[in-house]
Every structure is written in C-alpha cells, then in structure tokens.
Design an enzyme around this catalytic site. Structure first.
Site, PDB file in Angstrom:
ATOM      1  N   LYS A  14      29.336  25.460  99.362  1.00 21.85           N
ATOM      2  CA  LYS A  14      30.761  25.489  98.988  1.00 21.85           C
ATOM      3  C   LYS A  14      31.437  26.747  99.534  1.00 21.85           C
ATOM      4  CE  LYS A  14      30.035  25.430  94.479  1.00 21.85           C
ATOM      5  NZ  LYS A  14      28.554  25.406  94.412  1.00 21.85           N
ATOM      6  N   ARG A  89      34.126  24.006  86.335  1.00 14.80           N
ATOM      7  CA  ARG A  89      32.679  23.847  86.232  1.00 14.80           C
ATOM      8  C   ARG A  89      32.309  22.870  85.128  1.00 14.80           C
ATOM      9  NH1 ARG A  89      30.500  28.210  89.463  1.00 14.80           N
ATOM     10  NH2 ARG A  89      28.297  28.467  89.084  1.00 14.80           N
ATOM     11  N   ARG A 124      18.916  32.721 100.402  1.00 16.91           N
ATOM     12  CA  ARG A 124      20.300  33.200 100.493  1.00 16.91           C
ATOM     13  C   ARG A 124      20.356  34.725 100.401  1.00 16.91           C
ATOM     14  NH1 ARG A 124      25.201  30.710  97.061  1.00 16.91           N
ATOM     15  NH2 ARG A 124      24.069  31.298  95.184  1.00 16.91           N
ATOM     16  N   ARG A 157      21.049  37.779  95.389  1.00 21.81           N
ATOM     17  CA  ARG A 157      21.653  37.706  94.053  1.00 21.81           C
ATOM     18  C   ARG A 157      20.558  37.587  93.009  1.00 21.81           C
ATOM     19  NH1 ARG A 157      26.489  33.321  94.246  1.00 21.81           N
ATOM     20  NH2 ARG A 157      25.667  32.918  92.161  1.00 21.81           N
ATOM     21  N   ARG A 168      20.276  26.927  86.546  1.00 22.51           N
ATOM     22  CA  ARG A 168      21.611  26.684  87.095  1.00 22.51           C
ATOM     23  C   ARG A 168      21.743  25.246  87.579  1.00 22.51           C
ATOM     24  NH1 ARG A 168      21.704  30.824  91.462  1.00 22.51           N
ATOM     25  NH2 ARG A 168      23.867  30.290  91.883  1.00 22.51           N
TER      26      ARG A 168
HETATM   27  P1  AMP Z   1      28.792  31.100  91.484  1.00 26.75           P
HETATM   28  O1  AMP Z   1      29.014  32.248  92.420  1.00 26.75           O
HETATM   29  O2  AMP Z   1      29.903  30.083  91.561  1.00 26.75           O
HETATM   30  O3  AMP Z   1      27.430  30.475  91.644  1.00 26.75           O
HETATM   31  O4  AMP Z   1      28.853  31.700  90.013  1.00 26.75           O
HETATM   32  C1  AMP Z   1      27.918  32.641  89.562  1.00 26.75           C
HETATM   33  C2  AMP Z   1      27.937  32.724  88.048  1.00 26.75           C
HETATM   34  O5  AMP Z   1      29.229  33.152  87.598  1.00 26.75           O
HETATM   35  C3  AMP Z   1      27.683  31.429  87.317  1.00 26.75           C
HETATM   36  O6  AMP Z   1      26.295  31.114  87.186  1.00 26.75           O
HETATM   37  C4  AMP Z   1      28.340  31.705  85.979  1.00 26.75           C
HETATM   38  O7  AMP Z   1      27.569  32.599  85.195  1.00 26.75           O
HETATM   39  C5  AMP Z   1      29.602  32.456  86.399  1.00 26.75           C
HETATM   40  N1  AMP Z   1      30.717  31.535  86.715  1.00 26.75           N
HETATM   41  C6  AMP Z   1      31.333  31.378  87.922  1.00 26.75           C
HETATM   42  N2  AMP Z   1      32.317  30.467  87.851  1.00 26.75           N
HETATM   43  C7  AMP Z   1      32.344  30.026  86.569  1.00 26.75           C
HETATM   44  C8  AMP Z   1      33.118  29.066  85.863  1.00 26.75           C
HETATM   45  N3  AMP Z   1      34.097  28.354  86.462  1.00 26.75           N
HETATM   46  N4  AMP Z   1      32.846  28.877  84.543  1.00 26.75           N
HETATM   47  C9  AMP Z   1      31.885  29.568  83.916  1.00 26.75           C
HETATM   48  N5  AMP Z   1      31.096  30.476  84.518  1.00 26.75           N
HETATM   49  C10 AMP Z   1      31.321  30.717  85.832  1.00 26.75           C
END
Ligand code: AMP
Length: 211
Positions: A14, A89, A124, A157, A168
């Site tokens: 994404k 999400r 990654r 990360r 996740r």
């Molecule tokens: P991502 O970079 O999108 O994989 O997000 C990393 C982490 O940030 C996720 O595992 C959540 O802990 C938090 N996070 C990011 N976007 C959201 C969202 N829309 N709602 C809730 N938690 C989020």
C-alpha cells in the site's frame, strides 16, 4: 480531484504504491502509521500513548485516529485529492469518516496471500527519517542499509517481528477485511491481485484510475 483508499494486509505494498501514485498525480498520501510513528519519534503525549500499542501490533483508538485524519484532509495540499494508507482499518472507522463527510472515488484493495506477506514483512526495511520503504531482495536500496531518498540508515520496524506479524495479520482479517464488503456495497471497491512486481501492480492500478 482523486480521493483514494488503499486497503490490504500489512506488507501488501500500500505504502509503496501510494508513494508512486502520489508523485504521478501530485496528491499527498496520508498514512496514519507514518503519522503515529512520527509522533512516537517526536516524543509527544500522543506518541507516548500509541507506542506500546503499535509495538504490539494492536490498533490505536478511533478517538485518536479519526480527528487526526479529519484535520489532515482539511489542509490545503489535499484540495486536489489524497490517498489514505492504513485508514480506515475497521468498519467503525469507515463509518466515522463517512459521518465526517469524507468521501472517496476508489477503494483499491491489494490482494496478497498471507505466506507472501510474512516473507515481505520480514525483509522490509524502512527509513526512520522520511518513511521510505524498501525490501532486502524485492526492492533494495542502491546502497545496502541506506535510504535512497534522504541517506539515513534504514531500520527494521519493531512490529515487523515474526510474532507481531501473525497478530497484525489476524487483526487484518477480522477487523479490516470486512471493509471490502462495506465499500463493495457502495460501488467503490476495486480489487487488484498483487502481481509480486511493483511496476506491474502499479500499471493495473493506473488503469483502474484511468491514468
Ligand atoms: P501501519 O504503518 O499502517 O502498518 O500501522 C502501524 C501501526 O500503527 C498499526 O499496527 C497500529 O498500531 C497503528 N495504526 C495505524 N493506522 C491505524 C488506524 N487507522 N487505526 C488504528 N491503529 C492504526
């Protein structure tokens, strides 16, 4: 005007696709994950609250996420559109965005198998400075371990650790995947099969966008 959502499991590409399309269409990408990581890095109150949830692969509360997105899309650089990456999400978040009058033209769902995701997230590497994303074999930086964009040292990360990846993915299937149906009902869902190649997947998406 082009307002997009990217849906898909973590590691589907994404962020990578959003970066390419942002540049091609001159619209910003709004990544809640990047915004939260920036808050953690800056040591803000929000960052302190979010850190343990992010590290554990758990979702941050909607009360934090929704105002953050609403404020961001109201900024000047979003006038010609934007790409949401990592939000909504959950169905609840999608409903909140709808209530706030935030609408979309296309919801692009990148379809990738869990086995591919596990491999991709393990390899990654991300830039803590600018957020650029690489993969040790699939999308390596020009110099190993160094960001092509800003020259910072790349990191892994914390939430890309194997046991957190599993959690996740579970959250993705139970909480996020139902959004496909939610947006299909609204005539907005565009499913894109992950080709495994960044450029070939991008070509399919550009075609859908008529670009
Ligand atoms: P991502 O970079 O999108 O994989 O997000 C990393 C982490 O940030 C996720 O595992 C959540 O802990 C938090 N996070 C990011 N976007 C959201 C969202 N829309 N709602 C809730 N938690 C989020």
């Amino acid at each position: 005007m082009m307002k997009l959502i990217f849906l898909g499991p973590p590691g589907a590409g994404k962020g990578t696709q959003a970066a390419i399309i942002s540049k091609a269409l001159s619209i910003p990408t709004i990544s809640t994950g990047d915004m939260l990581r920036a808050a953690v890095k800056a040591g803000t109150e929000l960052g302190k609250q979010a850190k343990s949830l992010i590290d554990a692969g758990k979702l941050v509360p909607d009360a934090v996420i929704i105002p953050m997105v609403a404020q961001r899309v109201a900024q000047d650089d979003c006038q010609n559109g934007y790409i949401l990456d990592g939000v909504p999400r959950t169905i609840a978040q999608a409903e909140e965005l709808e209530k706030a009058g935030i609408t979309f033209d296309h919801v692009i769902s990148i379809e990738t198998d869990d086995a591919v995701i596990r491999d991709r997230l393990t390899g990654r590497r991300v830039c803590p400075g600018c957020g650029a994303t690489f993969h040790v074999t699939g999308n390596p930086p020009r110099t190993e371990g160094v960001c092509d964009v800003c020259g910072e040292k790349l990191i892994q990360r914390k939430d890309d650790a194997a046991d957190t990846i599993a959690h996740r993915l579970e959250i993705y299937h139970s909480e996020t995947e139902p959004l496909k149906e939610f947006y299909a009902e609204r005539g907005l869902l565009r499913a894109v099969k992950d080709t495994g190649g960044i450029d070939s997947t991008n070509a399919i998406i550009m075609d859908i966008l008529g670009k």
